[in-house]
Scaffold this active site. Structure first.
Site, short mmCIF file in Angstrom:
data_model
loop_
_atom_site.label_atom_id
_atom_site.label_comp_id
_atom_site.label_asym_id
_atom_site.label_seq_id
_atom_site.Cartn_x
_atom_site.Cartn_y
_atom_site.Cartn_z
N TYR A 1 0.83 -1.20 0.00
CA TYR A 1 0.00 0.00 0.00
C TYR A 1 0.87 1.26 0.00
O TYR A 1 0.62 2.21 -0.75
CB TYR A 1 -0.91 -0.03 1.23
CG TYR A 1 -1.78 1.19 1.40
CD1 TYR A 1 -2.81 1.45 0.52
CD2 TYR A 1 -1.56 2.08 2.45
CE1 TYR A 1 -3.62 2.58 0.68
CE2 TYR A 1 -2.36 3.19 2.62
CZ TYR A 1 -3.39 3.44 1.74
OH TYR A 1 -4.17 4.55 1.89
N GLU B 1 -11.80 5.28 4.79
CA GLU B 1 -11.25 6.09 5.88
C GLU B 1 -12.29 6.24 6.98
O GLU B 1 -11.96 6.27 8.17
CB GLU B 1 -10.80 7.46 5.37
CG GLU B 1 -9.61 7.44 4.43
CD GLU B 1 -8.30 7.08 5.10
OE1 GLU B 1 -8.27 6.92 6.35
OE2 GLU B 1 -7.30 6.95 4.38
N TRP C 1 -5.49 1.15 10.30
CA TRP C 1 -5.70 1.11 8.86
C TRP C 1 -5.52 -0.29 8.30
O TRP C 1 -6.20 -0.69 7.35
CB TRP C 1 -4.76 2.10 8.18
CG TRP C 1 -4.95 2.17 6.69
CD1 TRP C 1 -4.02 1.92 5.73
CD2 TRP C 1 -6.15 2.56 5.99
NE1 TRP C 1 -4.57 2.11 4.47
CE2 TRP C 1 -5.86 2.49 4.61
CE3 TRP C 1 -7.43 2.94 6.40
CZ2 TRP C 1 -6.81 2.80 3.64
CZ3 TRP C 1 -8.37 3.25 5.42
CH2 TRP C 1 -8.05 3.17 4.05
#
Length: 216
Positions: A52, A74, A82
């Protein structure tokens, strides 16, 4: 996953990307991988984080569908890490029809109930409902989503972060973006979440000084 993230929508507990290291000993800004490449240290703990970081985080994104997806993910991250969201992203894409705006906007309470029973995603009613209502809000916009969001991107240059203490959690721009999105009916778009979105979509570039992505 059980519904452990029962935070009110107005909470400020939505931690921004990148995730801070867990212990002081790991608070170096950079980590050199087995490939000899220096990266932001938050990406060193997991292979998916590394992918990522290398391929997505901080890359300018203007595609409205992709921006809507990042906005929703988000929001799902609020109060969580995350990596929790990244590992569930394939399932999120499946259950939300590839984040196709029209199809998500057409989802009903029956769909919400079905998703609340799907252990592959984060089962939080408020966030699921916000994903649906945010699709409707995007479709109701009088300007393209990318034009709206990028209109709040900081202008000019600023010093790149060199240490974890330099990484911001919220900015005047993310606060203004949050306020405008809320005015337009969006949910789970707090200022901290919006700064994480700005980082993720390249509206700001917070790769640490010395990271190989910082030279791009």
């Amino acid at each position: 996953m059980t519904t452990t993230d029962q935070l009110p929508e107005s909470t400020s507990a939505d931690s921004a990307t990148p995730p801070a290291p867990a212990t002081p000993a790991s608070r170096s800004a950079l980590a050199v991988g087995d490939d000899g490449v220096a990266r932001c240290s938050w990406s060193a703990s997991d292979a998916e984080y590394r992918r990522y970081h290398d391929e997505e985080w901080g890359t300018p994104q203007h595609d409205p569908r992709a921006l809507y997806e990042k906005l929703c993910l988000e929001g799902f991250q609020a109060g969580l890490s995350w990596i929790t969201v990244l590992r569930r992203r394939p399932a999120f894409r499946e259950v939300f029809h590839g984040f196709d705006l029209a199809r998500v906007a057409a989802m009903t309470e029956d769909d919400v109930q079905r998703l609340l029973g799907d252990e592959r995603i984060i089962r939080h009613r408020g966030k699921i409902e916000a994903t649906i209502s945010n699709a409707k809000a995007v479709l109701d916009l009088d300007v393209p989503l990318d034009v709206l969001m990028w209109g709040f991107a900081p202008t000019g240059t600023r010093e790149r972060p060199r240490a974890w203490d330099d990484v911001l959690a919220v900015t005047p721009e993310s606060t203004a973006l949050s306020k405008e999105l809320r005015r337009r009916g969006f949910r789970f778009v707090g200022p901290t979440t919006m700064y994480a979105l700005m980082q993720a979509t390249g509206m700001v570039d917070d790769h640490f000084e010395g990271c190989f992505r910082a030279s791009r």
